[in-house]
Design an enzyme around this catalytic site. Structure first.
Site, PDB file in Angstrom:
ATOM      1  N   ASP A  64      -7.749   8.352  -6.176  1.00  0.00           N
ATOM      2  CA  ASP A  64      -7.435   9.364  -5.283  1.00  0.00           C
ATOM      3  C   ASP A  64      -5.684   9.940  -5.999  1.00  0.00           C
ATOM      4  O   ASP A  64      -5.184   9.178  -6.582  1.00  0.00           O
ATOM      5  CB  ASP A  64      -7.251   8.974  -4.046  1.00  0.00           C
TER       6      ASP A  64
ATOM      7  N   ARG B  92     -11.752  12.301   2.154  1.00  0.00           N
ATOM      8  CA  ARG B  92     -12.272  11.268   2.993  1.00  0.00           C
ATOM      9  C   ARG B  92     -12.436  11.835   4.641  1.00  0.00           C
ATOM     10  O   ARG B  92     -11.315  12.317   4.933  1.00  0.00           O
ATOM     11  CB  ARG B  92     -11.053  10.147   3.271  1.00  0.00           C
TER      12      ARG B  92
ATOM     13  N   GLY C  43     -15.196  -0.529  -1.179  1.00  0.00           N
ATOM     14  CA  GLY C  43     -15.673  -0.492  -2.326  1.00  0.00           C
ATOM     15  C   GLY C  43     -16.374   1.028  -2.540  1.00  0.00           C
ATOM     16  O   GLY C  43     -16.387   1.468  -3.902  1.00  0.00           O
TER      17      GLY C  43
ATOM     18  N   LYS D 262     -10.550  13.249  -4.254  1.00  0.00           N
ATOM     19  CA  LYS D 262     -11.666  13.103  -3.110  1.00  0.00           C
ATOM     20  C   LYS D 262     -11.427  13.510  -1.615  1.00  0.00           C
ATOM     21  O   LYS D 262     -10.042  13.829  -1.565  1.00  0.00           O
ATOM     22  CB  LYS D 262     -11.561  11.281  -3.144  1.00  0.00           C
TER      23      LYS D 262
ATOM     24  N   HIS E  19       0.923  -1.243   0.065  1.00  0.00           N
ATOM     25  CA  HIS E  19      -0.032  -0.142  -0.109  1.00  0.00           C
ATOM     26  C   HIS E  19       0.906   1.353  -0.148  1.00  0.00           C
ATOM     27  O   HIS E  19       0.510   2.189  -0.610  1.00  0.00           O
ATOM     28  CB  HIS E  19      -0.859   0.060   1.113  1.00  0.00           C
TER      29      HIS E  19
END
Length: 310
Positions: A167, A192, A222, A190, A127
């Site tokens: 993103d 969050r 998702g 985006k 990640h």
């Protein structure tokens, strides 16, 4: 060389062993009545180059503990070198302190794997790339671009295609796809508000009349992909599909994707697909077995792994 499989993704381990034309090493990875992990290796591994295959996916703590106990068992059995093959590295999203008095759990997991006795780690699409620096042992972080790009070309083609990052953090990954395929790049901006929830704000780039491919490393709830797909269609995109390496797909993610504007989601088998994933026609799974098997062979023979991405 020996290959040992724990319980998180045995079908993938069997496929990797088959690609290498060798059997899995006989081993038992079981539980006592109180759920303590118990491991026994049934073959001699003294002086062997051993690869233990285990994703630390759901249930993450159980699978992580299995990996640690397997490594310890192999170390005490005098294996010459132990490589932890972790197709999906859990806790990777906790790679920094997002606020005061919070842990950096990815570093803790790196310490646990190292102290258990692993000599090397082979993983897939971390990640955050800086997690490699959390280890004091060599780490090979494999990228799935050589698997995903040919699949896109074969099934979708490149005409009127745009690669989209869902993103800002995934721009580097999306740029790699776009560069290999010679197509344009777009970005979804985006915001969050809290973990597991996202709100799409803007689309940066020209997507009107284009076929869009969202690329990401992990799809969990998702929400990000579904919101991004809706935003892209509102901007005039002809269709939206997504390619993600790790299909975590927690809670109602599969149902959410099935009801979304996404035409299709393609994931790998780095995490063992659930029954819900297998029965839906909106999610397709591609295998990384051959790819990871080749990496294992190259590590064992002391050959170049990075040349796989050339």
């Amino acid at each position: 060389m020996k290959i040992v499989a724990a319980n998180s993704n045995r079908p993938l381990a069997e496929a990797i062993a088959a690609s290498l034309r060798m059997p899995l090493t006989s081993a038992s990875v079981q539980r006592f009545a109180d759920m303590e992990v118990w491991v026994e290796i049934h073959e001699n591994v003294r002086g062997e180059d051993v690869f233990i295959i285990q994703s630390t996916s759901y249930p993450a703590n159980d699978h992580l503990m299995e990996l640690l106990v397997c490594i310890d068992a192999l170390r005490r059995a005098s294996a010459r070198r132990i490589t932890a093959v972790v197709p999906y590295f859990g806790y990777a999203r906790q790679d920094r302190k997002p606020g005061p008095r919070t842990p950096i759990s990815a570093k803790l997991v790196a310490n646990l794997i190292t102290r258990a006795g692993a000599d090397r780690v082979l993983t897939l699409e971390l990640h955050a790339a800086q997690i490699q620096g959390f280890f004091d042992i060599p780490v090979d972080n494999m990228f799935t671009t050589p698997i995903m790009v040919p699949d896109i070309i074969a099934n979708i083609g490149t005409e009127d295609l745009v690669i989209v990052s869902p993103d800002v953090g995934g721009v580097s990954r999306a740029r790699g796809f776009a560069k290999r395929m010679g197509v344009q790049l777009a970005i979804v901006d985006k915001r969050r508000e809290k973990p597991g929830a996202s709100e799409v704000m803007n689309v940066i780039g020209e997507v009107a009349g284009k076929r869009c491919i969202l690329v990401d490393d992990i799809v969990d709830s998702g929400g990000t992909l579904c919101n991004a797909a809706t935003a892209l269609l509102r901007q005039g995109a002809r269709s939206v599909q997504a390619y993600c390496t790790h299909g975590v797909l927690s809670a109602g993610a599969v149902a959410r994707i099935a009801a979304s504007d996404l035409e299709r989601l393609v994931i790998t088998d780095s995490i063992r697909p659930t029954e819900a994933v297998r029965v839906t026609d909106k999610i397709r799974v591609v295998s990384v077995a051959q790819f990871m098997g080749e990496a294992i062979k190259r590590i064992s023979s002391e050959s170049s792994v990075s040349s796989l991405f050339d």
